[in-house]
Design a protein around this motif. Structure first.
Motif, PDB file in Angstrom:
ATOM      1  N   PRO A   1     -17.018  -7.049  -2.228  1.00 28.32           N
ATOM      2  CA  PRO A   1     -18.361  -6.472  -2.341  1.00 28.32           C
ATOM      3  C   PRO A   1     -18.822  -6.122  -3.758  1.00 28.32           C
ATOM      4  CG  PRO A   1     -16.806  -4.792  -1.689  1.00 28.32           C
ATOM      5  CD  PRO A   1     -16.044  -6.093  -1.704  1.00 28.32           C
TER       6      PRO A   1
ATOM      7  N   ARG B   1     -20.216  -6.228  -7.422  1.00 31.73           N
ATOM      8  CA  ARG B   1     -21.144  -7.037  -8.207  1.00 31.73           C
ATOM      9  C   ARG B   1     -21.360  -6.306  -9.528  1.00 31.73           C
ATOM     10  NH1 ARG B   1     -19.936  -9.442  -4.324  1.00 31.73           N
ATOM     11  NH2 ARG B   1     -21.198 -10.690  -2.925  1.00 31.73           N
TER      12      ARG B   1
ATOM     13  N   CYS C   1     -22.290  -2.479  -9.051  1.00 30.69           N
ATOM     14  CA  CYS C   1     -23.059  -2.625  -7.819  1.00 30.69           C
ATOM     15  C   CYS C   1     -22.142  -2.999  -6.660  1.00 30.69           C
ATOM     16  CB  CYS C   1     -24.146  -3.673  -7.998  1.00 30.69           C
ATOM     17  SG  CYS C   1     -25.342  -3.247  -9.290  1.00 30.69           S
TER      18      CYS C   1
ATOM     19  N   GLN D   1     -22.322  -4.958  -2.903  1.00 33.09           N
ATOM     20  CA  GLN D   1     -23.089  -5.806  -1.996  1.00 33.09           C
ATOM     21  C   GLN D   1     -22.570  -5.578  -0.585  1.00 33.09           C
ATOM     22  OE1 GLN D   1     -25.755  -8.188  -2.472  1.00 33.09           O
ATOM     23  NE2 GLN D   1     -25.702  -7.826  -0.289  1.00 33.09           N
ATOM     24  N   ARG D   2     -23.380  -4.980   0.241  1.00 34.53           N
ATOM     25  CA  ARG D   2     -22.992  -4.719   1.631  1.00 34.53           C
ATOM     26  C   ARG D   2     -22.859  -6.035   2.368  1.00 34.53           C
ATOM     27  NH1 ARG D   2     -20.375  -2.720   5.365  1.00 34.53           N
ATOM     28  NH2 ARG D   2     -21.328  -1.520   7.035  1.00 34.53           N
ATOM     29  N   ASP D   3     -21.752  -6.176   3.106  1.00 36.90           N
ATOM     30  CA  ASP D   3     -21.532  -7.362   3.935  1.00 36.90           C
ATOM     31  C   ASP D   3     -22.647  -7.443   4.978  1.00 36.90           C
ATOM     32  OD1 ASP D   3     -20.490  -9.468   5.471  1.00 36.90           O
ATOM     33  OD2 ASP D   3     -19.082  -8.154   6.526  1.00 36.90           O
TER      34      ASP D   3
ATOM     35  N   THR E   1     -15.042  -1.522  -4.245  1.00 34.63           N
ATOM     36  CA  THR E   1     -15.755  -1.613  -5.521  1.00 34.63           C
ATOM     37  C   THR E   1     -15.157  -0.627  -6.526  1.00 34.63           C
ATOM     38  OG1 THR E   1     -17.759  -2.333  -4.375  1.00 34.63           O
ATOM     39  CG2 THR E   1     -18.031  -1.492  -6.616  1.00 34.63           C
TER      40      THR E   1
ATOM     41  N   LEU F   1     -31.905  -6.949  -7.625  1.00 37.26           N
ATOM     42  CA  LEU F   1     -30.767  -6.667  -6.766  1.00 37.26           C
ATOM     43  C   LEU F   1     -31.002  -7.406  -5.457  1.00 37.26           C
ATOM     44  CD1 LEU F   1     -30.264  -2.809  -7.276  1.00 37.26           C
ATOM     45  CD2 LEU F   1     -29.012  -4.666  -8.369  1.00 37.26           C
ATOM     46  N   GLU F   2     -29.962  -7.995  -4.927  1.00 44.09           N
ATOM     47  CA  GLU F   2     -30.071  -8.731  -3.667  1.00 44.09           C
ATOM     48  C   GLU F   2     -30.254  -7.757  -2.503  1.00 44.09           C
ATOM     49  OE1 GLU F   2     -30.132 -12.083  -3.537  1.00 44.09           O
ATOM     50  OE2 GLU F   2     -29.883 -12.133  -5.714  1.00 44.09           O
TER      51      GLU F   2
ATOM     52  N   GLU G   1     -27.711  -4.867  -1.692  1.00 42.48           N
ATOM     53  CA  GLU G   1     -26.971  -4.545  -2.920  1.00 42.48           C
ATOM     54  C   GLU G   1     -27.509  -3.233  -3.481  1.00 42.48           C
ATOM     55  OE1 GLU G   1     -25.733  -6.715  -7.123  1.00 42.48           O
ATOM     56  OE2 GLU G   1     -27.479  -7.455  -6.026  1.00 42.48           O
ATOM     57  N   ARG G   2     -26.590  -2.374  -3.946  1.00 47.76           N
ATOM     58  CA  ARG G   2     -27.029  -1.124  -4.556  1.00 47.76           C
ATOM     59  C   ARG G   2     -26.125  -0.769  -5.726  1.00 47.76           C
ATOM     60  NH1 ARG G   2     -25.318   3.651  -0.332  1.00 47.76           N
ATOM     61  NH2 ARG G   2     -23.398   4.115  -1.407  1.00 47.76           N
TER      62      ARG G   2
END
Length: 184
Positions: free
Chosen positions: A45, A47, A96, A98-100, A114, A149-150, A153-154
């Motif tokens: 996850p 990023r 960052c 990225q949530r699955d 992360t 941010l995708e 994503e946070r």
């Protein structure tokens, strides 16, 4: 020995950084170790958004102006630090997660993975004599207003890095591990 690297790792802040640059190769080496963090179901996850060079000043301006427009307790000192610290650093990396999209693991596990990736980076930087620290200002919640941010994503914070002179202080702990351990 890894035990010594762990014990000697310290938070090193922008005020302690010297003017020496951090190369893209050094940054890539540090990031590569992040990619080897353990993670459940191989969601990987982590990023990273790397601010290196002129983008650091833009990040500082964004953070300071966002702070100014969103805080109820404005401090000129905090405002100035947000402007200056990114340019004092050799590099700033937005951390960052990225949530699955399938949510195949609990979110806390992806945050933990992360954080482990960042610990890998911190230990590698420490071994390379590059100081670093993880900052989590409230403005991190607004990073998507500055860069892409995708979905899912946070930003969890910013990893500041810089070269430094001299020795770092010896580490301490408030209590020994025996006081935090129960054998069953």
């Amino acid at each position: 020995m890894i035990k010594d690297i762990i014990r000697n790792r310290r938070a090193v802040f922008p005020a302690q950084y010297n003017e020496d640059t951090i190369s893209k190769e050094e940054i890539s080496t540090i990031l590569e170790t992040a990619n080897w963090a353990p993670n459940h179901r191989r969601t990987e996850p982590w990023r990273f958004k790397v601010f290196h060079g002129i983008s650091q000043a833009a990040l500082g301006k964004f953070m300071a102006e966002t702070y100014k427009s969103t805080t109820d307790k404005f401090s000129e000192r905090s405002y100035q630090k947000m402007i200056e610290n990114p340019t004092k650093a050799g590099c700033v990396i937005a951390i960052c997660m990225q949530r699955d999209p399938k949510e195949s693991v609990p979110e806390w596990e992806e945050i933990a993975a992360t954080a482990i990736a960042v610990q890998n980076m911190w230990l590698t930087a420490s071994e390379m004599k590059i100081g670093s620290y993880w900052s989590s200002p409230g403005v991190k919640e607004h990073l998507g207003d500055f860069i892409n941010l995708e979905d899912g994503e946070r930003c969890l914070g910013f990893f500041y890095m810089g070269k430094y002179d001299g020795e770092l202080p010896e580490g301490t702990r408030k209590s020994p591990i025996e006081e935090k351990t129960e054998w069953i």
